[in-house]
Design a protein around this motif. Structure first.
Motif, mmCIF file in Angstrom:
data_model
loop_
_atom_site.group_PDB
_atom_site.id
_atom_site.type_symbol
_atom_site.label_atom_id
_atom_site.label_comp_id
_atom_site.label_asym_id
_atom_site.label_seq_id
_atom_site.Cartn_x
_atom_site.Cartn_y
_atom_site.Cartn_z
ATOM 1 N N GLU A 27 0.671 -6.106 9.340
ATOM 2 C CA GLU A 27 0.771 -5.907 7.894
ATOM 3 C C GLU A 27 -0.619 -5.720 7.288
ATOM 4 O O GLU A 27 -0.802 -4.925 6.355
ATOM 5 C CB GLU A 27 1.480 -7.090 7.250
ATOM 6 C CG GLU A 27 2.966 -7.173 7.603
ATOM 7 C CD GLU A 27 3.638 -8.389 7.007
ATOM 8 O OE1 GLU A 27 2.926 -9.219 6.376
ATOM 9 O OE2 GLU A 27 4.872 -8.526 7.156
ATOM 10 N N LEU A 70 10.073 -3.755 12.824
ATOM 11 C CA LEU A 70 9.493 -4.998 12.330
ATOM 12 C C LEU A 70 10.284 -5.551 11.151
ATOM 13 O O LEU A 70 9.762 -6.297 10.337
ATOM 14 C CB LEU A 70 8.033 -4.777 11.902
ATOM 15 C CG LEU A 70 6.998 -4.448 12.970
ATOM 16 C CD1 LEU A 70 6.974 -2.973 13.294
ATOM 17 C CD2 LEU A 70 5.614 -4.879 12.506
ATOM 18 N N THR A 71 11.550 -5.203 11.044
ATOM 19 C CA THR A 71 12.322 -5.548 9.855
ATOM 20 C C THR A 71 12.931 -6.939 9.898
ATOM 21 O O THR A 71 13.326 -7.477 8.861
ATOM 22 C CB THR A 71 13.454 -4.526 9.647
ATOM 23 O OG1 THR A 71 14.284 -4.497 10.818
ATOM 24 C CG2 THR A 71 12.892 -3.138 9.399
ATOM 25 N N LYS A 92 9.036 4.422 6.919
ATOM 26 C CA LYS A 92 7.769 4.307 7.633
ATOM 27 C C LYS A 92 6.762 5.350 7.158
ATOM 28 O O LYS A 92 7.116 6.486 6.851
ATOM 29 C CB LYS A 92 7.993 4.462 9.141
ATOM 30 C CG LYS A 92 8.682 3.282 9.797
ATOM 31 C CD LYS A 92 8.806 3.502 11.294
ATOM 32 C CE LYS A 92 9.453 2.316 11.983
ATOM 33 N NZ LYS A 92 9.602 2.532 13.434
ATOM 34 N N GLN A 126 8.305 -12.555 19.483
ATOM 35 C CA GLN A 126 8.190 -13.133 18.150
ATOM 36 C C GLN A 126 6.768 -13.637 17.946
ATOM 37 O O GLN A 126 6.237 -14.357 18.787
ATOM 38 C CB GLN A 126 9.159 -14.317 18.003
ATOM 39 C CG GLN A 126 10.603 -13.971 18.257
ATOM 40 C CD GLN A 126 11.411 -13.828 16.975
ATOM 41 O OE1 GLN A 126 10.878 -14.014 15.890
ATOM 42 N NE2 GLN A 126 12.677 -13.506 17.107
ATOM 43 N N LYS A 147 2.509 -10.202 13.555
ATOM 44 C CA LYS A 147 3.204 -9.540 12.448
ATOM 45 C C LYS A 147 2.295 -9.474 11.225
ATOM 46 O O LYS A 147 2.209 -8.450 10.546
ATOM 47 C CB LYS A 147 4.476 -10.333 12.134
ATOM 48 C CG LYS A 147 5.461 -9.628 11.199
ATOM 49 C CD LYS A 147 6.193 -8.519 11.921
ATOM 50 C CE LYS A 147 7.344 -7.971 11.093
ATOM 51 N NZ LYS A 147 8.498 -8.888 11.028
ATOM 52 N N ASN A 203 9.971 -12.505 12.172
ATOM 53 C CA ASN A 203 8.696 -12.327 12.868
ATOM 54 C C ASN A 203 8.869 -11.582 14.182
ATOM 55 O O ASN A 203 8.001 -11.617 15.043
ATOM 56 C CB ASN A 203 8.068 -13.700 13.125
ATOM 57 C CG ASN A 203 7.740 -14.414 11.830
ATOM 58 O OD1 ASN A 203 7.230 -13.805 10.890
ATOM 59 N ND2 ASN A 203 8.058 -15.700 11.761
ATOM 60 N N GLY A 257 4.027 -2.478 7.707
ATOM 61 C CA GLY A 257 4.824 -3.580 7.191
ATOM 62 C C GLY A 257 6.241 -3.610 7.722
ATOM 63 O O GLY A 257 6.531 -3.081 8.798
ATOM 64 N N LYS A 258 7.135 -4.207 6.931
ATOM 65 C CA LYS A 258 8.516 -4.416 7.355
ATOM 66 C C LYS A 258 9.440 -3.270 6.932
ATOM 67 O O LYS A 258 10.650 -3.440 6.877
ATOM 68 C CB LYS A 258 9.041 -5.730 6.772
ATOM 69 C CG LYS A 258 8.266 -6.961 7.228
ATOM 70 C CD LYS A 258 8.831 -8.220 6.600
ATOM 71 C CE LYS A 258 8.054 -9.442 7.050
ATOM 72 N NZ LYS A 258 8.573 -10.694 6.442
ATOM 73 N N GLU A 259 8.880 -2.114 6.635
ATOM 74 C CA GLU A 259 9.693 -0.998 6.188
ATOM 75 C C GLU A 259 10.733 -0.614 7.243
ATOM 76 O O GLU A 259 10.483 -0.692 8.438
ATOM 77 C CB GLU A 259 8.825 0.234 5.887
ATOM 78 C CG GLU A 259 7.852 0.049 4.736
ATOM 79 C CD GLU A 259 6.564 -0.618 5.167
ATOM 80 O OE1 GLU A 259 6.419 -0.916 6.370
ATOM 81 O OE2 GLU A 259 5.704 -0.866 4.296
ATOM 82 N N ILE A 267 9.065 -8.460 16.661
ATOM 83 C CA ILE A 267 8.469 -7.135 16.852
ATOM 84 C C ILE A 267 9.122 -6.521 18.077
ATOM 85 O O ILE A 267 9.028 -7.068 19.183
ATOM 86 C CB ILE A 267 6.948 -7.226 17.042
ATOM 87 C CG1 ILE A 267 6.299 -7.892 15.821
ATOM 88 C CG2 ILE A 267 6.336 -5.838 17.277
ATOM 89 C CD1 ILE A 267 4.847 -8.245 16.000
#
Length: 268
Positions: free
Chosen positions: A181, A123-124, A193, A172, A177, A127, A186-188, A129
């Motif tokens: 969160e 998820l980095t 993670k 997307q 997204k 938007n 999240g976007k880790e 995934i």
């Protein structure tokens, strides 16, 4: 008032008071099995000494050879399942967005879905995934969960490398997204993670499903053991404690991989 459930030598009890003891130095105590606790010097722990006697001992006095008691199988799970407070973000051009729905309750299916994403999801980027997998059964399960949980269909796209059997299930969605969160995913990056907050606060059946989702991807049946191998130390440590909550005693070790000498891998 400050009342939380804590695991004690005599079982699960509720706190009645809290106090501020000022600023103290912390020390990290680690057992051979990889369990560790960060405590102040004066914090007492129940210990078995070399001569077989037992009793309380301040952390500063604990030394190699002492056996520190660890609560096994307290079954201390959360009870939070309500997700109705989530509000999807407003879209700039909603007429162009695909219709999606959102679960209003934390279920075992959603827990397993999060396990899939923690294991092999990304998820980095914006938007986007993406879920990367080579096992067709797992791909089918993930795509089915997308439909049943969010009403969304996403194709599996082959990678450009012909020698790579894995495919990407990618889509997307700023709203999904945002929902992930909200759950704590999240976007880790791959190395950062952790277990999502919504799973840590959930009932036993959700936690079981999450662990099952991770196991389906990173689990291994050895000759004399069951193993999970990950490059994420924090996630391995969290799974280590989660298993202990079920009464499963396990060990964590650093794993050396010849082809990836610069990376640290961990075996649970």
């Amino acid at each position: 008032d400050f009342s939380i459930k804590v695991v004690t030598r005599d079982g699960i009890e509720k706190t009645s008071q809290n106090y501020n003891n000022g600023v103290w130095r912390f020390r990290d105590i680690t057992t051979r099995q990889g369990y560790h606790i960060a405590v102040t010097d004066e914090h007492p722990l129940w210990v078995m000494h070399k001569d077989g006697t037992e009793g309380w001992k301040p952390a500063r006095a604990i030394c190699p050879g002492d056996y520190v008691a660890i609560s096994r199988g307290p079954a201390l799970f959360g009870a939070q399942t309500d997700l109705s407070s989530f509000q999807p973000p407003k879209l700039w051009r909603p007429s162009l967005a695909k219709p999606v729905r959102f679960p209003r309750t934390m279920t075992a299916q959603l827990g397993r879905f999060l396990g899939f994403l923690v294991a092999d999801g990304g998820l980095t980027v914006g938007n986007r995934i993406v879920y990367t997998q080579a096992d067709q059964e797992l791909i089918t399960m993930y795509q089915r969960d997308l439909v049943e949980l969010f009403g969304l269909k996403a194709p599996a796209v082959a990678k450009s490398d012909q020698n790579n059997r894995a495919v990407d299930v990618v889509f997307q969605s700023v709203r999904i997204k945002s929902f992930l969160e909200y759950l704590g995913l999240g976007k880790e990056g791959a190395k950062e993670k952790t277990i999502p907050r919504a799973v840590r606060q959930a009932p036993r059946v959700v936690v079981e499903a999450f662990i099952r989702g991770v196991w389906e991807h990173d689990g291994h049946v050895g000759k004399n053991s069951l193993e999970i191998n990950l490059a994420i130390q924090k996630l391995i440590e969290q799974l280590h404690i989660m298993l202990l909550n079920f009464g499963i005693v396990s060990g964590v070790r650093r794993k050396k991989v010849k082809k990836y000498a610069r990376n640290s891998y961990w075996r649970l």
